[in-house]
Design an enzyme around this catalytic site. Sequence first.
Site, mmCIF file in Angstrom:
data_model
loop_
_atom_site.group_PDB
_atom_site.id
_atom_site.type_symbol
_atom_site.label_atom_id
_atom_site.label_comp_id
_atom_site.label_asym_id
_atom_site.label_seq_id
_atom_site.Cartn_x
_atom_site.Cartn_y
_atom_site.Cartn_z
ATOM 1 N N ARG A 1 -4.623 3.397 -16.392
ATOM 2 C CA ARG A 1 -4.832 4.050 -15.096
ATOM 3 C C ARG A 1 -5.461 5.440 -15.201
ATOM 4 N NH1 ARG A 1 -1.683 5.146 -11.544
ATOM 5 N NH2 ARG A 1 -2.915 4.367 -9.805
ATOM 6 N N CYS B 1 -9.993 4.746 -30.041
ATOM 7 C CA CYS B 1 -11.239 5.381 -30.467
ATOM 8 C C CYS B 1 -12.093 5.648 -29.254
ATOM 9 C CB CYS B 1 -11.970 4.488 -31.445
ATOM 10 S SG CYS B 1 -11.186 4.571 -33.028
ATOM 11 N N GLY C 1 0.757 -1.247 0.000
ATOM 12 C CA GLY C 1 0.000 0.000 0.000
ATOM 13 C C GLY C 1 0.782 1.289 0.000
ATOM 14 N N PRO D 1 4.623 -5.245 -0.827
ATOM 15 C CA PRO D 1 4.521 -4.070 -1.686
ATOM 16 C C PRO D 1 4.464 -4.437 -3.163
ATOM 17 C CG PRO D 1 6.787 -4.400 -0.963
ATOM 18 C CD PRO D 1 5.960 -5.411 -0.233
ATOM 19 N N ARG E 1 3.217 -1.515 -5.919
ATOM 20 C CA ARG E 1 3.483 -0.234 -6.568
ATOM 21 C C ARG E 1 4.838 0.365 -6.179
ATOM 22 N NH1 ARG E 1 -0.734 3.008 -8.108
ATOM 23 N NH2 ARG E 1 -2.037 1.934 -6.587
HETATM 24 N N1 LLP Z 1 -1.516 -7.181 -1.233
HETATM 25 C C1 LLP Z 1 -2.793 -7.291 -1.609
HETATM 26 C C2 LLP Z 1 -3.625 -8.309 -1.010
HETATM 27 C C3 LLP Z 1 -3.311 -6.411 -2.569
HETATM 28 O O1 LLP Z 1 -4.586 -6.520 -2.924
HETATM 29 C C4 LLP Z 1 -2.477 -5.434 -3.143
HETATM 30 C C5 LLP Z 1 -2.984 -4.529 -4.173
HETATM 31 C C6 LLP Z 1 -1.136 -5.392 -2.742
HETATM 32 C C7 LLP Z 1 -0.696 -6.266 -1.772
HETATM 33 C C8 LLP Z 1 -0.151 -4.393 -3.306
HETATM 34 O O2 LLP Z 1 -0.509 -3.083 -3.045
HETATM 35 P P1 LLP Z 1 0.459 -1.890 -3.484
HETATM 36 O O3 LLP Z 1 1.729 -2.006 -2.690
HETATM 37 O O4 LLP Z 1 0.710 -2.041 -4.930
HETATM 38 O O5 LLP Z 1 -0.290 -0.675 -3.153
HETATM 39 N N2 LLP Z 1 -4.863 -1.297 -10.020
HETATM 40 C C9 LLP Z 1 -4.777 -0.298 -8.982
HETATM 41 C C10 LLP Z 1 -4.153 -0.843 -7.731
HETATM 42 C C11 LLP Z 1 -4.886 -2.036 -7.191
HETATM 43 C C12 LLP Z 1 -4.202 -2.607 -5.988
HETATM 44 C C13 LLP Z 1 -4.766 -3.934 -5.685
HETATM 45 N N3 LLP Z 1 -4.168 -4.596 -4.586
HETATM 46 C C14 LLP Z 1 -3.985 0.899 -9.503
HETATM 47 O O6 LLP Z 1 -3.574 0.886 -10.656
HETATM 48 O O7 LLP Z 1 -3.807 1.877 -8.771
#
Ligand code: LLP
Length: 470
Positions: free
Chosen positions: A361, A392, A279, A322, A324
């Site tokens: 996105r 399109c 997150g 992590p 992103r």
């Molecule tokens: N763990 C779980 C269970 C998750 O559902 C997610 C992301 C992560 C870890 C990793 O989270 P991060 O570190 O990437 O924040 N498609 C969306 C983001 C969806 C995230 C879904 N779950 C976007 O493009 O912003």
Amino acid sequence: MVSTHPAGVQNSGHQYLPQIVSNNQDVSPNQELLPLSAVVNSKDHLEIGGCDVKTLVEQFGSPLYILDEQTLRTTCSQYRESLRRYYQGESQVLYASKAWSCLAVCAIAASEGLGIDVVSGGELYTALNAGVSPDKIYFHGNNKSRAELHFAVESGCTIVVDNWYELHTLVEIVQALDNKSVQPRMMLRLTPGIECHTHEYIHTGHLDSKFGFDPNVLDELFAFVSKQSAVKCVGLHAHIGSQIFERQPHRDLAAVMVNWFTKAAGYGLSLTELNVGGGLGIKYTESDDPPTITEWVKAICEEVEQACRAENLPLPKLLCEPGRSLIATACVTAYTIGSSKVVPDIRTYLAVDGGMSDNPRPITYQSVYRAVVGNRMSQPLTETVTIAGKHCESGDVLIKHAHLPKTEPGDILVVMGTGAYNYSMASNYNRLPRPAGVIVADGEANLILQRETFQDLVRQDRLPERLKQG
Ligand code: LLP
């Protein structure tokens, strides 16, 4: 490892270049716009991993995902080392491969000692094929199919059980196996009821979420699980959302989870793994100000240790996953600029040869990106334009207000921060072949994703005999 910029290149002066000081290990890539190895070379071109982006496009085509190995390895090691430094117990970083699942990225994460979080049979297959050891793979998802659960059990990975239906199905699958010694490791995903400030579609930890068990059923759940011998429950998991800049929600989460551990102990369950999800946010624009990777990890470690002391619990193995913040900044997408259109007194559109199919996105979440012109790095930013894709669809706009130098068709537009949820959410909308991807390091570029061809686009099509023309 963060290195100095090679001699003969301008390593400062450009607003988006990372201001890296020699041997400064503290640059947190999620606080930068460009990858760590980015420099401007003597031709006034952007260079990443020692490779000129214009030359890369000539060699591999356009659009092109360019992944900087140095940045990716730096984020991996910062997560790993911060956990080692700030947590007294065991720990494990998992890469949330939904951000970008492919063989090369999984292999790099594994070589840095990370495990992999997967959410589908396809991601599990990819991780296994990349050589990731199943004991470091954790399988998430709110509606795993029976086939996926079978695959997970067979592979030996840890299954993060999301709901009652899945729990019952998993137990049934294991009980039906001929080999009675198989006892999959599982974790339980819970919904902590923690609000955080991010886009409505990407926060998941509040109670009205499709993911995880409601904490109201904890007693029933722990009572059930404690009587199961088919599966071995090793711990708890929660994930509260994505692109989060505050540290407090994760602190709160850690405290709540430790509390659940105490409750589980009351049912004779000695849980050993606590997974706080992912997150941490990244800097997509100058105004984004996320904490560093180290600060984020430290906050969670402190909270878990403090809560465990208060509840007199042994320190569990601490996991985080992590996506992103591990990979977004490591990648840029290079496009070729084509047509333009001036709408008097309103805006100028500049069109590129990709768009919502390689980066969905902006149209999905109104995400904001920044770009540079890769072959005019030091030219004054005299234009404000709207970067349109080639689909399109009027909403196919990658950047609403891009400040760029004057450009010509054929110039290379480089959009930054595209490593997460771009390729992994890419589509073939309008039957555009998906772009190629290269990994760059020390002046070398290697293909990690082959560009799709028109033949690839019709490969899975079938034309029934009676529909054949002529
Ligand atoms: N763990 C779980 C269970 C998750 O559902 C997610 C992301 C992560 C870890 C990793 O989270 P991060 O570190 O990437 O924040 N498609 C969306 C983001 C969806 C995230 C879904 N779950 C976007 O493009 O912003």
